[in-house]
Motif scaffolding. Structure first.
Motif, PDB file in Angstrom:
ATOM      1  N   VAL A  49       0.822  -1.139   0.073  1.00 61.84           N
ATOM      2  CA  VAL A  49       0.037  -0.031  -0.027  1.00 61.84           C
ATOM      3  C   VAL A  49       0.949   1.066  -0.116  1.00 61.84           C
ATOM      4  O   VAL A  49       1.762   1.667   1.045  1.00 61.84           O
ATOM      5  N   ASP A  51       0.952   5.197   0.076  1.00 59.03           N
ATOM      6  CA  ASP A  51      -0.115   6.372   0.364  1.00 59.03           C
ATOM      7  C   ASP A  51       0.946   7.831  -0.276  1.00 59.03           C
ATOM      8  O   ASP A  51       1.672   8.342   0.343  1.00 59.03           O
ATOM      9  N   CYS A  53      -0.059  10.943  -2.555  1.00 62.92           N
ATOM     10  CA  CYS A  53      -0.975  11.514  -3.398  1.00 62.92           C
ATOM     11  C   CYS A  53      -0.937  12.963  -3.298  1.00 62.92           C
ATOM     12  O   CYS A  53      -0.143  13.700  -2.467  1.00 62.92           O
ATOM     13  N   LEU A 100      -6.131   7.134  -8.596  1.00 60.34           N
ATOM     14  CA  LEU A 100      -6.333   6.829  -7.201  1.00 60.34           C
ATOM     15  C   LEU A 100      -6.907   8.067  -6.497  1.00 60.34           C
ATOM     16  O   LEU A 100      -6.698   9.054  -6.786  1.00 60.34           O
ATOM     17  N   LYS A 101      -7.586   7.574  -5.538  1.00 54.26           N
ATOM     18  CA  LYS A 101      -8.382   8.552  -4.529  1.00 54.26           C
ATOM     19  C   LYS A 101      -8.189   7.859  -3.236  1.00 54.26           C
ATOM     20  O   LYS A 101      -8.672   6.863  -2.973  1.00 54.26           O
ATOM     21  N   HIS A 102      -7.891   8.897  -2.285  1.00 52.18           N
ATOM     22  CA  HIS A 102      -7.868   8.392  -0.780  1.00 52.18           C
ATOM     23  C   HIS A 102      -8.213   9.544  -0.118  1.00 52.18           C
ATOM     24  O   HIS A 102      -8.321  10.967  -0.175  1.00 52.18           O
ATOM     25  N   HIS A 393     -10.247  14.817  -0.080  1.00 50.91           N
ATOM     26  CA  HIS A 393      -9.733  13.677  -0.690  1.00 50.91           C
ATOM     27  C   HIS A 393      -8.399  13.916  -1.112  1.00 50.91           C
ATOM     28  O   HIS A 393      -8.152  15.466  -1.811  1.00 50.91           O
ATOM     29  N   TYR A 395      -5.179  12.848  -4.270  1.00 48.91           N
ATOM     30  CA  TYR A 395      -5.212  11.909  -5.520  1.00 48.91           C
ATOM     31  C   TYR A 395      -4.006  11.582  -6.097  1.00 48.91           C
ATOM     32  O   TYR A 395      -2.865  12.293  -5.792  1.00 48.91           O
TER      33      TYR A 395
END
Length: 720
Positions: A49, A51, A53, A100-102, A393, A395
């Motif tokens: 994973v 992270d 963004c 991708l979006k978190h 969010h 991205y």
């Protein structure tokens, strides 16, 4: 997961893939004595994973122009974006393959690089702390970066030729406009209408950095002139700082004083451009019909005191001895007598364009036009601050060809460097029921320093699926072809080429005595590598040799290169080292860590630059990803050595723009084909083989790497 035997190899994987990589020792949790990962505590590699963004309003450059990354992701836009090819440094359009979006964190980092504040050219990103940013030394987390560090950005830098033409023009007729009304310094090249062909020569030389040629009136004489602006880049700022305003000349022109650093940028091409801008010569015909010339440099921009400084510089740098005299109007100028004029013309004649032939009575043929216009460059970070995300969010996107998706696999680069003990620990820590292993390496390189020949034995066993990658991506053209020729026992000679261009392959075998070869290597650093080939002799060039001892070993070469480079680059005279003792480390020395140091977090093979040396002997060294302080008397000090010259074994896993590889008969007991192949394949731009004819040929002909006595391939073939 991505890993490699050395830290430098791991960095190269990160730059190629955009994914985090570690050394095998770190992956296995090695603390210097024991391994945390083993069969009872295997590596977990089911899911990776990341992270990493950006803020919704972060702009990305697409094939249609700038767009918010949040909008690209939310609308899953099927657009191509510009991506940097790590081999060429050029931008190419590549498709997006993942959007991708978190959820956004509480804080983002805002990083500003470069000098420009314009909307079009500003370099500002707002990203999560873990997002990786490309630096000249590989990818690094945003949170690990500091103000003043360099990152790779979109933009242009001057080529060495462009920089020289700019410096010569600034000494001559060009103007540098700056002030409170301007946000950036602006260079404008100005010439009379009769010199339109000369301005066109400069326009072609500056390529995409050159603006449109426009007509106007001279601010001093009122005559018709042509002017052309140059695009501003970070180097424009740097050069402008070396031009100190110093009032006005009686003619009305602004005066400025060049700093010593500015004068250091004046080379033969810059001197030629300065003369073509501001020089003139008087002609005198002797009774026998021969012509004699006396040259003058009209230098109203400089004070009398500055002209004496410049005259002294010309004497030190070029061996010229002009006089500082007043002209008929009382303006101070530089005057060259007949003998000095001939010396001046000999220096600048190779850099004479056809349109300026009349100025020195020669058939000028010099022209320059950049063959490849780089559209990425290096800029320093100016500001780092925390900021709040603009939306709920953050991205990211994944781009084809520059990112690998990794899940449940371990990819190991340069596995030819893994010895038997390390391989045993690695496979002990892998659960093969859930994790695949892909070994990537060059079996034509040297075997590991430790026992075994793992990669070659695995290939020879024929029990594992094997794919031969026959396309070398580090090298191209003649460098690639000649490196492959060594594997056939051949060493191609230096190819015929245009001597004004930097070559990719040189073989220098004219000397047989080791001391003569050593002097030749030192002369390369003194007169050729930077002056003629355009390399940074500290960061770009690496001497590689088979052994530590003798005139061509690392010990003696490092001592002599330290003295030469310290004197040449920083005007520091280094006293000779005491016999039997290592030379003292000095500020700006290139050094290498010689064993894994888990206390300092620096791995074997990491190279760095000494940034400070305290009176008590403590050191601060800048390695690729961190600053390390070593106290005086610390046992860690013994693991730091000079790195101007390395053994070829120690260079494995590394890459340098220019490799100077020594192959001499005095090292014949160590010679074999794979040694020479490993040395030249460390070069990404230019390989220079130095030695004697017999020694170089012998090194390429001997096949010895297969002679290691191992049983692994037999055991695997037998099903053990």
């Amino acid at each position: 997961m991505l890993c490699a035997p050395t830290g430098k190899a791991a960095k190269r994987i990160e730059e190629a893939t955009g994914r985090e990589a570690s050394t095998i020792h770190r992956l296995l949790g090695f603390n210097g004595k024991t391994y945390a990962r083993d069969s009872q505590n295997p590596i977990s590699a089911d899911v990776v994973v990341v992270d990493e963004c950006f803020d919704h309003n972060q702009c990305v450059l697409t094939e249609y122009g700038w767009d918010y990354i949040g909008r690209v992701v939310n609308q899953r836009k099927d657009v191509r974006v510009w991506s940097r090819d790590p081999e060429t440094g050029l931008l190419q359009l590549r498709p997006i393959i993942r959007w991708l979006k978190h959820p956004a964190p509480d804080r983002l980092l805002k990083i500003t690089a470069g000098r420009s504040r314009s909307t079009r050219h500003a370099r500002v990103i707002r990203c999560t702390p873990d997002h990786k940013i490309l630096t000249p030394y590989g990818y690094r987390r945003a949170s690990d970066l500091r103000i003043g560090e360099e990152i790779v950005v979109r933009g242009h830098r001057f080529t060495p030729e462009q920089r020289s033409i700019l410096v010569g023009s600034l000494l001559g007729d060009a103007g540098l406009y700056r002030g409170e009304a301007r946000s950036s310094p602006q260079v404008v090249l100005v010439h009379g209408e009769k010199q339109s062909d000369y301005l066109d020569f400069k326009r072609k030389a500056f390529g995409t950095l050159a603006g449109k040629v426009r007509a106007s009136k001279s601010g001093y004489s009122g005559d018709d002139v042509l002017h052309m602006s140059l695009a501003v880049n970070d180097e424009t700022y740097d050069i402008s700082k070396e031009m100190v305003l110093n009032g006005k000349h009686p003619s009305g022109r602004r005066r400025w004083s060049p700093t010593n650093r500015f004068l250091e940028m004046v080379d033969e091409l810059a001197l030629a451009i300065w003369y073509f801008d501001n020089g003139s010569s008087g002609e005198r015909t002797l009774k026998d019909g021969t012509k004699r010339y006396s040259a003058t440099l009209h230098t109203q921009r400089f004070s009398k005191a500055d002209l004496y400084r410049i005259a002294e510089f010309l004497n030190i740098r070029f061996g010229l001895s002009p006089s500082v005299r007043p002209d008929s109007r009382g303006y101070w100028i530089l005057v060259f007598n007949t003998e000095e004029t001939e010396k001046l013309f000999d220096i600048i004649r190779p850099y004479t364009p056809a349109c300026m032939s009349r100025k020195i009575d020669t058939d000028g043929r010099y022209s320059y036009q950049p063959s490849v216009e780089q559209d990425t460059c290096v800029a320093r970070i100016q500001e780092i601050e925390q900021c709040e995300p603009s939306q709920a969010h953050v991205y990211d996107i994944e781009v084809a060809d520059f990112h690998n998706y990794v899940a449940g696999n371990i990819i190991v680069s340069n596995c030819s460097m893994i010895d038997v003990p390390l391989a045993w620990h690695l496979f002990q820590a892998i659960d093969l029921d859930r994790t695949s292993v892909v070994l990537v390496g060059d079996h034509n390189q040297l075997p590991p320093v430790g026992p075994g020949n793992i990669l070659r034995d695995l290939i020879d066993s024929k029990v594992l699926p094997t794919t031969i990658l026959d396309d070398i991506v580090r090298q191209a053209g003649i460098l690639k072809e000649n490196s492959m020729a060594i594997l056939k026992g051949e060493v191609p000679k230096t190819p015929q080429r245009d001597t004004s261009l930097r070559g990719a392959w040189y073989v220098c075998d004219q000397h047989t005595d080791a001391d003569r070869v050593q002097r030749f290597v030192l002369d390369l650093f003194e007169h050729t590598l930077s002056e003629k080939l355009g390399f940074d002799i500290l960061r770009d060039v690496q001497v590689l040799t088979p052994t530590h001892k003798g005139p061509l070993g690392t010990v003696e070469l490092n001592t002599k290169l330290q003295r030469l480079i310290q004197r040449k680059l920083w005007n520091h005279d280094v006293p000779p080292a005491q016999p039997g003792k290592r030379p003292k480390l000095l500020i700006n020395d290139k050094v290498i860590q010689t064993r894994n140091n888990y206390d300092l977090g620096v791995m074997n093979g990491a190279m760095g630059i000494v940034r400070s040396v305290s009176v008590d002997g403590s050191l601060t060294i800048e390695f690729e990803d961190k600053m390390v302080h070593i106290e005086a008397g610390s046992p860690h000090r013994g693991d730091i050595q000079l790195a101007y010259a390395l053994t070829i074994h120690k260079s494995q896993g590394s890459e340098f723009p220019c490799s100077v590889v020594i192959a001499h008969k005095s090292h014949s007991f160590m010679h074999h084909r794979n040694l020479l192949y490993t040395g030249v394949t460390r070069a990404s731009r230019t390989a220079i083989i130095v030695g004697d004819h017999w020694g170089i040929a012998n090194c390429a002909k001997r096949v010895q790497v297969d002679a290691r006595k191992t049983f692994l391939s037999l055991l695997l073939a037998g099903g053990t």
